[in-house]
Write a protein that holds these residues in place. Structure first.
Motif, short mmCIF file in Angstrom:
data_model
loop_
_atom_site.label_atom_id
_atom_site.label_comp_id
_atom_site.label_asym_id
_atom_site.label_seq_id
_atom_site.Cartn_x
_atom_site.Cartn_y
_atom_site.Cartn_z
N ASN A 99 0.85 -1.18 0.00
CA ASN A 99 0.00 0.00 0.00
C ASN A 99 0.88 1.23 0.00
O ASN A 99 1.85 1.30 0.78
CB ASN A 99 -0.90 -0.01 1.25
CG ASN A 99 -2.09 0.89 1.11
OD1 ASN A 99 -1.95 2.10 1.12
ND2 ASN A 99 -3.27 0.30 1.02
N PHE A 148 -1.87 10.64 -4.61
CA PHE A 148 -1.91 9.38 -5.37
C PHE A 148 -1.86 8.23 -4.37
O PHE A 148 -1.07 8.26 -3.41
CB PHE A 148 -0.72 9.28 -6.32
CG PHE A 148 -0.57 7.91 -6.93
CD1 PHE A 148 -1.30 7.55 -8.05
CD2 PHE A 148 0.29 6.97 -6.37
CE1 PHE A 148 -1.17 6.28 -8.60
CE2 PHE A 148 0.44 5.71 -6.91
CZ PHE A 148 -0.30 5.36 -8.04
N LYS A 149 -2.70 7.23 -4.59
CA LYS A 149 -2.69 6.04 -3.75
C LYS A 149 -2.69 4.79 -4.63
O LYS A 149 -3.35 4.75 -5.67
CB LYS A 149 -3.90 6.01 -2.81
CG LYS A 149 -3.84 7.10 -1.74
CD LYS A 149 -5.00 6.99 -0.77
CE LYS A 149 -4.89 8.07 0.31
NZ LYS A 149 -6.01 8.00 1.28
N GLY A 150 -1.93 3.81 -4.17
CA GLY A 150 -1.85 2.54 -4.90
C GLY A 150 -1.96 1.37 -3.95
O GLY A 150 -1.52 1.43 -2.79
N ARG A 194 -1.66 -3.04 -3.97
CA ARG A 194 -1.35 -4.28 -4.68
C ARG A 194 -1.47 -5.43 -3.68
O ARG A 194 -0.82 -5.42 -2.63
CB ARG A 194 0.05 -4.24 -5.28
CG ARG A 194 0.33 -5.31 -6.33
CD ARG A 194 -0.38 -5.00 -7.64
NE ARG A 194 -0.28 -6.09 -8.60
CZ ARG A 194 0.66 -6.19 -9.54
NH1 ARG A 194 1.60 -5.26 -9.62
NH2 ARG A 194 0.65 -7.19 -10.38
N GLU A 247 -4.65 -5.05 -8.28
CA GLU A 247 -3.94 -3.78 -8.25
C GLU A 247 -4.94 -2.67 -8.47
O GLU A 247 -5.85 -2.78 -9.29
CB GLU A 247 -2.82 -3.73 -9.30
CG GLU A 247 -3.24 -4.01 -10.72
CD GLU A 247 -2.05 -3.97 -11.66
OE1 GLU A 247 -1.25 -3.02 -11.56
OE2 GLU A 247 -1.93 -4.88 -12.49
N TYR A 268 -5.29 1.82 -8.39
CA TYR A 268 -4.61 3.10 -8.35
C TYR A 268 -5.65 4.21 -8.46
O TYR A 268 -6.60 4.10 -9.26
CB TYR A 268 -3.60 3.23 -9.49
CG TYR A 268 -2.66 2.04 -9.60
CD1 TYR A 268 -1.60 1.90 -8.72
CD2 TYR A 268 -2.86 1.06 -10.56
CE1 TYR A 268 -0.75 0.81 -8.80
CE2 TYR A 268 -2.02 -0.04 -10.65
CZ TYR A 268 -0.97 -0.16 -9.76
OH TYR A 268 -0.13 -1.25 -9.85
N ASN A 269 -5.48 5.25 -7.66
CA ASN A 269 -6.38 6.39 -7.80
C ASN A 269 -5.64 7.68 -7.49
O ASN A 269 -4.73 7.71 -6.65
CB ASN A 269 -7.62 6.24 -6.90
CG ASN A 269 -7.28 6.23 -5.43
OD1 ASN A 269 -6.76 5.25 -4.92
ND2 ASN A 269 -7.60 7.32 -4.74
N THR A 270 -6.03 8.72 -8.16
CA THR A 270 -5.43 10.05 -8.01
C THR A 270 -6.53 11.05 -7.68
O THR A 270 -7.59 11.04 -8.32
CB THR A 270 -4.70 10.48 -9.29
OG1 THR A 270 -3.65 9.56 -9.57
CG2 THR A 270 -4.12 11.88 -9.14
N TRP A 325 -9.54 6.80 -11.35
CA TRP A 325 -9.19 5.50 -10.79
C TRP A 325 -9.11 4.41 -11.84
O TRP A 325 -9.69 4.51 -12.93
CB TRP A 325 -10.17 5.09 -9.70
CG TRP A 325 -11.58 4.86 -10.16
CD1 TRP A 325 -12.09 3.77 -10.81
CD2 TRP A 325 -12.69 5.76 -9.98
NE1 TRP A 325 -13.43 3.91 -11.04
CE2 TRP A 325 -13.83 5.13 -10.53
CE3 TRP A 325 -12.83 7.01 -9.39
CZ2 TRP A 325 -15.09 5.73 -10.52
CZ3 TRP A 325 -14.08 7.60 -9.38
CH2 TRP A 325 -15.19 6.96 -9.94
N ASN A 353 -8.78 -0.04 -11.29
CA ASN A 353 -8.44 -1.23 -10.51
C ASN A 353 -8.80 -2.47 -11.30
O ASN A 353 -9.75 -2.48 -12.08
CB ASN A 353 -9.10 -1.21 -9.13
CG ASN A 353 -10.60 -1.32 -9.16
OD1 ASN A 353 -11.15 -2.31 -9.63
ND2 ASN A 353 -11.30 -0.31 -8.64
#
Length: 881
Positions: A292, A307-309, A311, A332, A334-336, A354, A356
């Motif tokens: 994370n 930004f967050k990711g 996996r 996986e 990802y969102n900004t 986003w 995913n």
């Protein structure tokens, strides 16, 4: 015998013969057993949870006038966190059950403490390995029940609503299960990385999408520096559970400047089979690796980019009672988010983008799964030949003479499924959302895709002389298997799926909050969505007669290729493209009768389009019902669901007593439920998604905590929901079809007994009433360094069951847990406890009971059954630096 190796996941089943199963709680030998008496009960507490650098997570109820979930703009950039403070002093949440929204909130990125939650107890003390477990063990999440499928995989229910009827989101990003029984959105989130969770127990927000409820999970934000320079922090944590030799380890690192921040984490979870209260080993191994990350940068005083990711790698997950295990799963996401303050006409404007995706493979190759599936197949083929008693139960013997033909199989099936979500949300805000008129307006788009394939492959076994166990089964490859040479094998195959399908959903929303005066606050909003779904052609193929025992429509041109449209309410309409216009709106009011007493009331209306699973599923064996082994068929001609929801509550809040109670009533028109074409006691069942004209959900939640002294605080909670199919009798599938056949329908007559269907029937998968009673003993300091909690979870028996779908009543039970924490110093935290004191043998009503039923009715002791863990000691040590 202990196992330290990781089992490979196992998989899939599939013949057209289908049979239901269900079971009550049983003793170790599989016979029904009444619950043990545990004496006085006790329960889990509201709690504060030390998290990553940045503060402690707490579970608190959120009043309706507080900001809505993720679409809310991020707080202005704050300095970076110092090591989190010790848990806050015990205090109850704003009375659970007093609002339609539950909030599990943590501190902001600056490290400032969030509002104290009941108990001030660290997350680790709840011993939750996934977010569903955290919600299920918290007494703050009244109205939320959890179906536990695996130690790291659980499926929450909100006031009787299942996933799909409510939306699950992470940082405002929609997550959808690729497969309803083996994939749950909340299993992607490790509790230590969660900043807050908002649970909307009804359609009381329009900012998140079209749904009847919402679970919105916020992960920990990137920090900012407090001292004007660059800061570095870390957390190391290690935990262990004795029952199942389960380990969990967490490492967090963070770095922050005044206008930027980074937070990264890795944790690993692994466990072996656990022992239930009767000493049975339950196959439930798992391995999960979770990554994370959060990055934040302030472009200016008014513009921030975050930004967050995420996996997640999971492997060797065993699911007792379901047809498949999971070999490997990879998610996986990802969102900004871009937050702009004083942007044009807006006080705050946020943009969310986003992506995913999740892919999973499974099989039936594990030893425990193979033992279960082989017996399941055996009795699926046996059952059509067995006589039944008046109650519809198959009779294995008559006057001591066996009615069995002796079938025997070896299964080697597999499954693969995937889902993907891409989208955006634009949200503009006018006002401060506190003490002035505030409006939110925006648009969002979500594009969702799904695909699932099951390859069923099993062999009918033969004796050394070449003769078959049971009647030889003819296939398209071997129409006369008796003539096959002894060394030649006869495989039975079938392929079923959710074909490649897509949903496109753009929406517009408007929401506002108006404080009329110091006593009365109003909220309301509206939403409109357009949903278009599409799918590839649907087919079930195999080398056996696909029209064997549950249905035999005539005439049939090809008995080895089946278009499941024949099970639709309108088999003449086979268009895979559907269009839905959805509307939603709500209004709530909160009135302060006095400084201590607040009255809450709300009304919400929402519409929901059938999801891709409900529309296009073509025969996979999904554990959507209590049996756990139902062959499921979708209907592309389903109608949208429409909910009217009324909520009313009262809360009382002083330093000495906190109390809340709420009641709700919901009417859902064209509720999507199940129609059973075949119900089995021993093998496989077949159900079709269908609408019923009207279903109702009604219930109540209650919370109470008394601070009797500075060191002693008793508390109690209650959650109850009743679900009724008010129009259970219909002829949607009981009428003559275009091909001249008349399909069996549990909504016309019981497929097992042949008796007429009842006018009304309880909805399936409704959890029983649950009560939690407990007390906390804690330090008397303003910030106590220690706390001990004793809690009893008391679950009532569930007799309101969907009998026409093979659901079986379950007895009540109660368990006692003991947990606590000790803050040795500002850096070192110790937590631990023991669950299920007394080693209680029990199962949950929502547990899949196929294995239990097989073992109970057949006496097959080799079949691993499903009961919940017996006594379990757990420990955790966490160090911050």
């Amino acid at each position: 015998m202990k196992r330290y190796r990781w089992k490979s996941a196992t998989g899939c089943l599939a013949t057209v013969l289908i049979g239901a199963n269900a079971a009550t709680a049983q003793s170790p030998n599989g016979t029904p057993q009444a619950p043990k008496s545990l004496g006085a009960p006790v329960v889990p507490i509201p709690v504060e949870l030390p998290k990553v650098p940045g503060g402690d997570l707490k579970l608190v109820k959120q009043p309706i006038d507080e900001p809505p979930p993720t679409p809310q703009p991020a707080a202005p950039a704050a300095p970076a966190p110092a090591p989190a403070p010790a848990p806050a002093a015990p205090a109850a949440p704003a009375a659970g059950g007093s609002s339609s929204t539950v909030n599990v909130s943590g501190s902001d990125p600056s490290g400032a403490a969030a509002p104290t939650a009941g108990g001030g107890q660290p997350t680790q003390a709840l011993n939750a390995t996934d977010l569903g477990g955290l919600l299920g063990k918290s007494d703050q999440a009244t109205g939320v029940e959890v179906q536990r499928r695996n130690a790291i995989s659980s499926d929450p229910r909100i006031r009787g609503l299942r996933n799909g009827q409510y939306l699950a989101l992470g940082d405002g990003v929609p997550y959808f299960p690729g497969r309803l029984d083996l994939d749950t959105p909340v299993s992607k989130f490790y509790p230590a990385m969660v900043r807050d969770v908002q649970v909307f127990r009804g359609p009381f927000t329009t900012l998140l999408g079209p749904g009847f409820g919402f679970i919105n999970i916020g992960t920990v934000n990137a920090p900012r520096s407090k001292n004007g320079g660059t800061e570095y922090h870390g957390i190391s944590s290690l935990g262990y559970q004795t029952n199942g030799e389960q380990y969990n380890a967490l490492q967090v690192v963070s770095a922050a400047g005044t206008n930027w921040g980074f937070r990264g984490s890795y944790n690993i979870l692994q466990g072996n089979d656990y022992a239930d209260g009767g000493g049975n080993k339950i196959p439930a191994s798992y391995l999960s690796n979770n990554f994370n990350v959060a990055l934040g940068y302030d472009l200016s005083e008014d513009v921030t980019v975050d930004f967050k990711g995420l996996r997640t790698f999971q492997s060797n997950l065993e699911f007792p009672g379901l047809y498949f295990d999971v070999d490997a799963s990879d998610t996986e996401a990802y969102n900004t988010r871009i937050t702009a303050r004083n942007f044009g006409p807006f006080d705050v404007f946020t943009t969310d983008l986003w992506y995913n995706v999740s892919t999973t493979s499974g099989s039936t190759r594990g030893g425990a799964k193979k033992a279960f599936v082989n017996q399941l197949l055996r009795f699926a083929f046996e059952e059509p030949f067995l006589p039944r008693n008046p109650a519809g139960v198959p009779q294995l013997a008559t006057n001591g003479v066996s009615n069995l033909r002796g079938f025997s199989f070896a299964d080697d099936s597999s499954t693969r499924f995937a889902e993907r979500s891409i989208g955006y949300r634009f949200n503009g805000q006018w006002g401060n959302n506190k003490d002035e008129l505030t409006l939110f307006m925006g648009t969002d788009l979500n594009v969702f895709g799904q695909h699932l394939t099951e390859n069923i492959r099993f062999e009918q076994l033969r004796r050394p002389d070449g003769s078959y166990f049971g009647t030889p089964i003819a296939t398209a490859d071997n129409p006369n298997p008796s003539l096959l040479p002894p060394g030649q094998r006869n495989f039975i195959t079938q392929t079923q799926e959710i074909p490649k399908s897509n949903s496109v959903n753009p929406g517009l929303f408007l929401e506002g909050m108006l404080p009329l005066n110091d006593k009365l606050k109003l909220k309301g909003g509206g939403r409109i969505d357009y949903v278009r779904t599409s799918s590839n052609a649907r087919r079930i193929t195999g080398n056996v007669d696909l029209f064997g025992d549950p249905q035999n429509p005539q005439p049939v041109q090809n008995r080895f290729v089946l278009d499941p449209i024949i099970y639709s309410v309108d088999p003449t309409q086979n268009n895979m493209n559907r269009d839905f216009m959805l509307y939603a709106g709500f209004a709530t009011a909160e009135y302060k009768i006095s400084e201590e007493t607040t009255l809450f009331a709300g009304y919400g209306y929402a519409e929901r389009a059938p999801n891709l699973t409900e529309l296009y599923t073509s025969g996979p064996f999904l554990g959507v019902l209590q049996t756990g082994t139902s062959r499921v068929i979708g209907d592309p001609n389903l109608s949208k669901e429409r909910m009217h929801h009324i909520d009313i509550g009262l809360r009382y809040d002083t330093d000495y007593l906190k109390f809340g109670i709420s009641g709700f009533y919901a009417m859902i028109q064209d509720y999507i439920t199940y129609d059973a074409n075949r119900v089995s006691q021993l093998g496989l069942s077949q159900v079709t998604f269908t609408n019923t004209d009207l279903a109702t959900l009604a219930g109540t939640e209650l919370f109470m905590q008394a601070n009797v002294t500075k060191w002693f605080s008793p508390f109690a909670t209650l959650s109850y929901v009743q679900g009724i199919d008010q129009t259970h009798v219909d002829n949607r599938r009981g009428s003559i079809q275009a091909n001249g056949s008349r399909l069996d329908s549990s909504r016309r007559r019981d497929p097992s007994t042949g008796s007429a269907a009842t006018d009304t029937e309880p909805l399936p998968n409704i959890p029983p009433m649950e009560t939690r009673l407990g007390f906390r003993i804690h330090g008397s300091d303003p910030v106590p360094k220690w706390q001990i909690e004793v809690v009893s979870r008391i679950v009532s028996g569930q007799n309101a069951i969907a009998r026409s779908l093979g659901e079986i009543a379950t007895p009540g039970f109660s368990t006692i847990d003991l947990r606590g924490y000790y803050q040795l110093n500002e850096n070192l935290l110790l937590t631990g406890g023991v669950e299920n004191l007394g080693d209680r043998l029990y199962r949950e009503h929502l547990d899949p009971i196929a294995a239990n039923q097989l073992r109970s009715l057949t006496g097959e002791g080799s079949i691993p059954v499903l009961f919940r863990p017996g006594t379990n000691f757990f420990f955790n040590v966490q160090y911050k630096y």
